[in-house]
Write an enzyme that holds these catalytic residues in place. Sequence first.
Site, mmCIF file in Angstrom:
data_model
loop_
_atom_site.group_PDB
_atom_site.id
_atom_site.type_symbol
_atom_site.label_atom_id
_atom_site.label_comp_id
_atom_site.label_asym_id
_atom_site.label_seq_id
_atom_site.Cartn_x
_atom_site.Cartn_y
_atom_site.Cartn_z
ATOM 1 N N PHE A 35 0.858 -1.178 0.000
ATOM 2 C CA PHE A 35 0.000 0.000 0.000
ATOM 3 C C PHE A 35 0.894 1.228 0.000
ATOM 4 C CE2 PHE A 35 -4.660 0.586 1.346
ATOM 5 C CZ PHE A 35 -5.124 -0.351 0.441
ATOM 6 N N GLN A 72 -8.259 14.515 3.867
ATOM 7 C CA GLN A 72 -7.609 13.692 2.846
ATOM 8 C C GLN A 72 -8.431 13.633 1.568
ATOM 9 O OE1 GLN A 72 -6.797 9.186 3.219
ATOM 10 N NE2 GLN A 72 -4.797 10.176 3.219
ATOM 11 N N HIS A 105 -8.629 11.493 -1.823
ATOM 12 C CA HIS A 105 -8.121 10.237 -2.384
ATOM 13 C C HIS A 105 -7.827 10.442 -3.857
ATOM 14 C CE1 HIS A 105 -7.656 6.020 -3.357
ATOM 15 N NE2 HIS A 105 -7.697 5.732 -2.065
ATOM 16 N N LEU A 133 -14.995 5.055 -4.527
ATOM 17 C CA LEU A 133 -13.572 4.800 -4.379
ATOM 18 C C LEU A 133 -13.087 3.661 -5.265
ATOM 19 C CD1 LEU A 133 -11.051 5.535 -2.625
ATOM 20 C CD2 LEU A 133 -11.578 3.477 -1.354
ATOM 21 N N GLU A 184 -6.813 1.974 -3.208
ATOM 22 C CA GLU A 184 -5.367 2.027 -3.394
ATOM 23 C C GLU A 184 -4.822 0.636 -3.740
ATOM 24 O OE1 GLU A 184 -3.504 4.875 -0.829
ATOM 25 O OE2 GLU A 184 -2.013 3.379 -0.254
ATOM 26 N N ARG A 219 -0.964 9.227 -0.354
ATOM 27 C CA ARG A 219 -2.130 9.775 -1.036
ATOM 28 C C ARG A 219 -2.057 11.256 -1.334
ATOM 29 N NH1 ARG A 219 -6.714 6.313 2.125
ATOM 30 N NH2 ARG A 219 -6.104 4.405 1.021
ATOM 31 N N HIS A 223 -11.954 12.206 0.916
ATOM 32 C CA HIS A 223 -12.010 10.793 1.277
ATOM 33 C C HIS A 223 -12.005 10.563 2.776
ATOM 34 C CE1 HIS A 223 -11.376 6.515 1.062
ATOM 35 N NE2 HIS A 223 -10.201 6.584 1.636
ATOM 36 N N ARG A 278 -3.116 10.528 6.325
ATOM 37 C CA ARG A 278 -3.274 9.142 6.742
ATOM 38 C C ARG A 278 -2.748 8.206 5.668
ATOM 39 N NH1 ARG A 278 -7.142 4.995 5.604
ATOM 40 N NH2 ARG A 278 -8.504 6.371 4.436
HETATM 41 C C1 LIG Z 1 -14.801 3.995 0.225
HETATM 42 C C2 LIG Z 1 -13.851 3.933 1.359
HETATM 43 C C3 LIG Z 1 -12.907 2.941 1.436
HETATM 44 C C4 LIG Z 1 -12.032 2.859 2.512
HETATM 45 N N1 LIG Z 1 -11.078 1.879 2.516
HETATM 46 C C5 LIG Z 1 -10.227 1.806 3.571
HETATM 47 C C6 LIG Z 1 -9.226 0.798 3.608
HETATM 48 O O1 LIG Z 1 -9.098 -0.025 2.711
HETATM 49 N N2 LIG Z 1 -8.404 0.758 4.673
HETATM 50 C C7 LIG Z 1 -8.506 1.642 5.705
HETATM 51 O O2 LIG Z 1 -7.749 1.539 6.648
HETATM 52 N N3 LIG Z 1 -9.462 2.592 5.692
HETATM 53 C C8 LIG Z 1 -10.316 2.700 4.655
HETATM 54 N N4 LIG Z 1 -11.266 3.682 4.639
HETATM 55 C C9 LIG Z 1 -11.505 4.482 5.841
HETATM 56 C C10 LIG Z 1 -12.301 3.685 6.866
HETATM 57 O O3 LIG Z 1 -13.210 2.854 6.225
HETATM 58 C C11 LIG Z 1 -13.071 4.560 7.822
HETATM 59 O O4 LIG Z 1 -12.244 5.558 8.330
HETATM 60 C C12 LIG Z 1 -13.614 3.764 8.984
HETATM 61 O O5 LIG Z 1 -14.338 2.655 8.537
HETATM 62 C C13 LIG Z 1 -14.463 4.605 9.903
HETATM 63 O O6 LIG Z 1 -15.041 3.786 10.885
HETATM 64 P P1 LIG Z 1 -15.782 4.383 12.137
HETATM 65 O O7 LIG Z 1 -16.132 3.253 13.019
HETATM 66 O O8 LIG Z 1 -14.960 5.480 12.708
HETATM 67 O O9 LIG Z 1 -17.077 5.076 11.558
HETATM 68 P P2 LIG Z 1 -18.248 4.544 10.594
HETATM 69 O O10 LIG Z 1 -18.045 3.194 10.087
HETATM 70 O O11 LIG Z 1 -18.468 5.640 9.626
HETATM 71 O O12 LIG Z 1 -19.477 4.462 11.582
HETATM 72 C C14 LIG Z 1 -20.106 5.590 12.106
HETATM 73 C C15 LIG Z 1 -21.299 5.134 12.887
HETATM 74 O O13 LIG Z 1 -21.825 6.232 13.615
HETATM 75 C C16 LIG Z 1 -23.212 6.286 13.476
HETATM 76 N N5 LIG Z 1 -23.623 7.675 13.589
HETATM 77 C C17 LIG Z 1 -23.038 8.767 13.049
HETATM 78 N N6 LIG Z 1 -23.706 9.874 13.374
HETATM 79 C C18 LIG Z 1 -24.743 9.483 14.147
HETATM 80 C C19 LIG Z 1 -25.805 10.164 14.783
HETATM 81 N N7 LIG Z 1 -25.935 11.486 14.708
HETATM 82 N N8 LIG Z 1 -26.692 9.426 15.484
HETATM 83 C C20 LIG Z 1 -26.565 8.087 15.580
HETATM 84 N N9 LIG Z 1 -25.591 7.395 14.991
HETATM 85 C C21 LIG Z 1 -24.689 8.093 14.281
HETATM 86 C C22 LIG Z 1 -23.501 5.679 12.137
HETATM 87 O O14 LIG Z 1 -24.784 5.131 12.107
HETATM 88 C C23 LIG Z 1 -22.445 4.599 12.053
HETATM 89 O O15 LIG Z 1 -22.928 3.424 12.649
HETATM 90 C C24 LIG Z 1 -12.122 3.790 3.554
HETATM 91 C C25 LIG Z 1 -13.066 4.800 3.485
HETATM 92 C C26 LIG Z 1 -13.869 4.921 2.364
HETATM 93 C C27 LIG Z 1 -14.752 6.113 2.247
#
Ligand SMILES: Cc1cc2nc3c(=O)[nH]c(=O)nc-3n(C[C@H](O)[C@H](O)[C@H](O)COP(=O)(O)OP(=O)(O)OC[C@H]3O[C@@H](n4cnc5c(N)ncnc54)[C@H](O)[C@@H]3O)c2cc1C
Lengths: 567, 247
Positions: A117, A230, A232, A242, A245, A276, A344, A379
């Site tokens: 990566f 960030q 992407h 997306l 990568e 990135r 991103h 990141r």
């Molecule tokens: C398309 C894409 C691909 C990616 N690929 C990678 C990768 O290959 N490797 C990597 O390391 N990272 C990757 N990332 C980044 C990574 O996926 C995210 O940073 C990470 O999954 C975020 O997880 P989280 O648990 O912080 O939040 P999320 O998974 O976004 O969860 C947020 C939660 O909060 C809840 N929530 C939010 N606001 C409220 C509210 N007001 N009331 C109630 N509930 C709420 C939502 O319902 C949800 O359940 C990628 C990101 C994208 C966009």
Amino acid sequence: MLNHDILVVGGGLTGLRAAVGLCDRYNVGLVSKVYPVRSHSIAAQGGINAALTNNPDSRDDSWEKHTFDTIKGSDYLGDQNAIEIMCKEAIKIVYEMEHWGCPFSRFSDGTIAQRPFGGAGYPRTCYSADVTGHSLLNTLYERAVAKGVKIYPEWFVAALCIEDGQCHGIIAQDTHTGELIPVRSKCTFFGTGGYGRVYKHSTNALINTGSGIGMAYKAGVPLKDMEFVQFHPTTLVGTNILMTEGCRGEGGYLFNNQGERFMKRYAPSAMELAPRDIVARSIQTEINQGRGFEHPLGTYIQLDLRHLGENKIIERLPGIRSICIDFIGIDPVREPIPIMPSQHYSMGGIDVNERTASEIKGFYAGGECACVSVHGANRLGGNSLLETIVFGKLASIAIQEDLEKDNLKPNEKPLKMLKDAVLKKIERLTQPGGEKPYIISAELGAVMDEKVGIFRTHDEMSQALEKVIELKNRYKNVSVSSAIHYMNYELQSAIELEYMLDVAHAITLGAILRKESRGAHYRLEFTKRNDNDWLKHTIARMGDDGDPVLSYKDVVITRYQPMERKY
Amino acid sequence: MIRSSYFTFKILRYDAKNPSREPYFQSYHIKVLPGLTVLGVINRIRDEIDGSLAFRCSCRSAICGSCAMVINGKIDLACRTQVATFGSDTIILEPLPNFEVIRDLVVDMTPFWDMYEKIQPFLIRKSPDPEKEIYQSEEDRRKIDQFVNCILCACCYGACPVIADEPGYLGPAAAAKLERFVLDSRDERPAEALEQVNTPKGVWACDTVFRCIDACPKDVRPTDAIIGLRKALVKNRYNRILGLNKK
Ligand SMILES: Cc1cc2nc3c(=O)[nH]c(=O)nc-3n(C[C@H](O)[C@H](O)[C@H](O)COP(=O)(O)OP(=O)(O)OC[C@H]3O[C@@H](n4cnc5c(N)ncnc54)[C@H](O)[C@@H]3O)c2cc1C
């Protein structure tokens, strides 16, 4: 009023991991505005970093090398103590997820497969084809089901309750009934994800409004490093879905309209696998200088996978292939993919330490909504999934420690008052006659894209700031079309819009004041990093007038003195 | 140059909290670029024309499973369906069948999740965890590939003719999830764990008419899972008779 020892907001990887770690000992409730498996974590594609040394090319990899790559990738803005912890934990949590059933892809010796990566010295990104987030999130949700975590799906959190330096809980709305429910808890943990939708073009899910970040900020918790956004490099033209990568990790090339692998001019040794921020700027420069391809949906650069061959594409990148076929009618086995950079990831977020604790008693945050900081100014791919699970786990440990130490007594009174305030707000939003909220969010997204994007200038960002302030004023007069409280998604979006505007305000002001270029923050007037003046975190607090008040905080440096970043 | 043109979206509207008002179709005329998806359009309808329209969505890239519905008679995810694919300027949207409607295109998924939880949808181990990963060959990993891809969107559940007649039927998605674990070389669930689907409303209720396979947006074949589970149950029975079941 509902009561829990611990309230987790967020059903993504972070929230689920925290809840799974606490539910055996405490009365935990998990609130999420969507069913947990609909969270944005599901969309992560490429993989999760851990120095397992499974790849034949990574035999002498180590968590220390992972730490160094992350620090360098962060352009030295990451806190080195926290990065060390994360990279050391990485190995444990990847094995733990595997033991819990995560279907990682495998090498022929039966070990977890790892791919190269960007910005990493060794191939250390563990993956499950190109649906790693889907595999991890399902596994953690399965674990939560196995442990019987109490989940409130489709409960929307409208406000966070902090009074006298202590967190008392939240005000939630049950989407199905519209009812406002105060939830009192000794400890509240936010894993509410990023703010991608503050930008018009983003790879993020439509639900990624950053409302959790905004509501913590409004309740008095400071935000950190918000100007670091960030972009992407490779997102599908038009929809900005997306293209992981991993496409480049598996060997994909980038071409301009001259048929040139232009990365050789920007990062001669890392080429397509530079970090990135560098690849995104290179692509944008090619586009700006007329070397892109024209398309009705935007100017693009080609991401070419054809030389990998059909078998490898089908085996390693099946999700990418079907997205291309479904969303733009192109089969990457036969044609290059049209890509452009777009928003991103949110490096900045709620200011917390390496235990996920904020300065407010009883309030914790982790994952993309938080800023520890482990990503600093940029990141690395594969480090965010890692952050979610590591800090979800560490949160569960820290919260337990704190609960054993402190007898926190959250109060009902501030919760009742906050509930009334939210109700009042809903009543105002459901008065007819005002401006439609989407007009404001559309204008916000457009101005953030155009003026607080990959290349930044004082003048453009000042215009953006004025616009954000104008939109905040106009927000006072928005109204939604239906006055019912249940299943009213427009109403929930309108509530979130206030938080999005505050988040945008903090991003823009932080970016204007930071007069240097570092990681993803690139100023055309100050193209160099300036460690003398700017090796520090930006802290934003909401002032009494609702505007951000900025201050700065030292970066934690343990072993690695800042050096020039070359790839 | 791609040019935008007018489409008519007829959307079935209903509010379970106001049952005296029968379900009705409401029409929206909207000018869109043909490259837009059905989800893109209904988001615009909600934003610009009628904020009361209820539907679920999240990732908009066919991985979160939120937006399954009936689009011109066919069950699919709204986010991955292009408006231009129908060769018609009228598009009819209805909620997913086999569920109670809560409001408009939002259905009550509770029975779906209940079945999911019932089959013990998690890896079950008896052996202690090794220090590193549990080894799995590439070939064994491939066996679970299609079932791992399930996004729990419930398209299959909506398409299943058996559920329509037999509420309480296990359903294709839960069967696929169970098979995902049964086929996982790391899973050590006892043979009896399958007994809960060894019922008339379990795997034996399926008519193997393959509607679930047609409806799946992720190329999962739940019928394969059901047939696999049936075979495993038959095998368990012989083993039991012969006293061969592993303890
Ligand atoms: C398309 C894409 C691909 C990616 N690929 C990678 C990768 O290959 N490797 C990597 O390391 N990272 C990757 N990332 C980044 C990574 O996926 C995210 O940073 C990470 O999954 C975020 O997880 P989280 O648990 O912080 O939040 P999320 O998974 O976004 O969860 C947020 C939660 O909060 C809840 N929530 C939010 N606001 C409220 C509210 N007001 N009331 C109630 N509930 C709420 C939502 O319902 C949800 O359940 C990628 C990101 C994208 C966009």
